[in-house]
Every structure is written in C-alpha cells, then in structure tokens.
Design a protein around this motif. Structure first.
Motif, PDB file in Angstrom:
ATOM      1  N   ARG A 122       0.817  -1.221   0.000  1.00  0.00           N
ATOM      2  CA  ARG A 122       0.000   0.000   0.000  1.00  0.00           C
ATOM      3  C   ARG A 122       0.846   1.264   0.000  1.00  0.00           C
ATOM      4  O   ARG A 122       1.889   1.335   0.627  1.00  0.00           O
ATOM      5  N   THR A 143       0.419   5.451   0.607  1.00  0.00           N
ATOM      6  CA  THR A 143      -0.447   6.501   1.135  1.00  0.00           C
ATOM      7  C   THR A 143       0.055   7.842   0.645  1.00  0.00           C
ATOM      8  O   THR A 143       1.242   8.140   0.737  1.00  0.00           O
ATOM      9  N   GLU A 144      -0.866   8.629   0.095  1.00  0.00           N
ATOM     10  CA  GLU A 144      -0.540   9.976  -0.379  1.00  0.00           C
ATOM     11  C   GLU A 144      -1.448  10.972   0.330  1.00  0.00           C
ATOM     12  O   GLU A 144      -2.602  10.673   0.606  1.00  0.00           O
ATOM     13  N   MET A 186     -11.759   4.626 -10.003  1.00  0.00           N
ATOM     14  CA  MET A 186     -10.752   4.723  -8.936  1.00  0.00           C
ATOM     15  C   MET A 186     -10.406   3.338  -8.380  1.00  0.00           C
ATOM     16  O   MET A 186      -9.235   3.033  -8.154  1.00  0.00           O
ATOM     17  N   ARG A 187     -11.431   2.513  -8.177  1.00  0.00           N
ATOM     18  CA  ARG A 187     -11.160   1.153  -7.663  1.00  0.00           C
ATOM     19  C   ARG A 187     -10.315   0.356  -8.653  1.00  0.00           C
ATOM     20  O   ARG A 187      -9.405  -0.370  -8.256  1.00  0.00           O
ATOM     21  N   ILE A 247      -7.111   2.021  -6.004  1.00  0.00           N
ATOM     22  CA  ILE A 247      -7.365   2.839  -4.820  1.00  0.00           C
ATOM     23  C   ILE A 247      -8.191   2.033  -3.829  1.00  0.00           C
ATOM     24  O   ILE A 247      -9.253   1.517  -4.154  1.00  0.00           O
ATOM     25  N   SER A 261      -8.685   3.290  -0.484  1.00  0.00           N
ATOM     26  CA  SER A 261      -9.399   4.258   0.338  1.00  0.00           C
ATOM     27  C   SER A 261      -9.060   5.659  -0.149  1.00  0.00           C
ATOM     28  O   SER A 261      -7.890   5.952  -0.426  1.00  0.00           O
ATOM     29  N   LEU A 262     -10.079   6.512  -0.246  1.00  0.00           N
ATOM     30  CA  LEU A 262      -9.864   7.903  -0.596  1.00  0.00           C
ATOM     31  C   LEU A 262     -10.782   8.711   0.311  1.00  0.00           C
ATOM     32  O   LEU A 262     -11.992   8.497   0.320  1.00  0.00           O
ATOM     33  N   VAL A 266      -5.160   9.391   0.203  1.00  0.00           N
ATOM     34  CA  VAL A 266      -5.407   8.318  -0.758  1.00  0.00           C
ATOM     35  C   VAL A 266      -4.520   7.129  -0.414  1.00  0.00           C
ATOM     36  O   VAL A 266      -3.303   7.274  -0.328  1.00  0.00           O
ATOM     37  N   GLU A 267      -5.139   5.990  -0.199  1.00  0.00           N
ATOM     38  CA  GLU A 267      -4.395   4.743  -0.017  1.00  0.00           C
ATOM     39  C   GLU A 267      -4.625   3.897  -1.252  1.00  0.00           C
ATOM     40  O   GLU A 267      -5.771   3.675  -1.656  1.00  0.00           O
ATOM     41  N   SER A 268      -3.548   3.451  -1.843  1.00  0.00           N
ATOM     42  CA  SER A 268      -3.678   2.611  -3.033  1.00  0.00           C
ATOM     43  C   SER A 268      -2.771   1.401  -2.909  1.00  0.00           C
ATOM     44  O   SER A 268      -1.802   1.399  -2.151  1.00  0.00           O
TER      45      SER A 268
END
Length: 107
Positions: free
Chosen positions: A5, A7-8, A37-38, A42, A44-45, A58-60
């Motif tokens: 993952r 994170t931004e 997005m999914r 991604i 979680s946003l 944003v967690e991707s």
C-alpha cells in the motif's frame, strides 16, 4: 498485502463561494468515477475540509489495479471540469514529516 500500500496526502483550497457546490458534487459522485478509482487500485480515498482548505488521503495498492484497465479520459475530464471551478488552488502533494506506527506485540 498491506506492505504494497501507498499513502498519499494532498492539499487544495476552495473559492469561498464554491464550498457548498464542491461538497454537493461529492455527495453525488457518479458510479463510473468510483469504479474507475477502484480499478486503479485505490483502496481508500478520504477528503476532509477545514474552512477553505481540503485534505485528501489516498491509499492505493498497485497490486489491486486492473492490469488491462481502460482509462476513460472523458469521464476524468468531465469530473475535473466540474470540480476544477471550485478550486482557488488545485491539489498538490503534501510532504510527510512524521509517522508513528503501532508495534505488533508478541505475547
């Protein structure tokens, strides 16, 4: 999987007369935008607001991105046109300066 993952954190600023419009747009995000997005991985946003300042986390996970996904440029451009008018300063990266992790306890 969590090790992959990313994170931004991003920050933007709204025009004072665009706060309600921006929030309304996010109450009614088209399903196609969320699917897009999914498909990009991604996980979680989240967007927070303090006054006119927006914070986006944003967690991707690149391993969850569909490898053969088709980017819908029209969909993205339409969303950016709608939301873009709301910004006095558009999204920019925020620098991480501190991080605290919970240690796994080995009982």
């Amino acid at each position: 999987m969590a090790a992959d993952r990313v994170t931004e954190m991003k920050v933007a600023h709204l025009h004072p007369d665009q706060v309600q419009r921006y929030e309304q747009l996010h109450r009614d995000i088209p399903a196609g935008n969320e699917r897009h997005m999914r498909e990009a991985g991604i996980v979680s946003l989240r967007i927070f607001r303090e006054g006119l300042t927006l914070f986006m986390i944003v967690e991707s996970d690149p391993s969850l991105a569909l490898p053969d996904r088709v980017i819908d440029h029209e969909l993205e451009e339409a969303w950016h046109r709608l939301t873009g008018e709301c910004f006095s300063k558009t999204w920019r990266d925020a620098s991480e300066i501190y991080q605290l992790h919970r240690e796994d306890s080995k009982a």
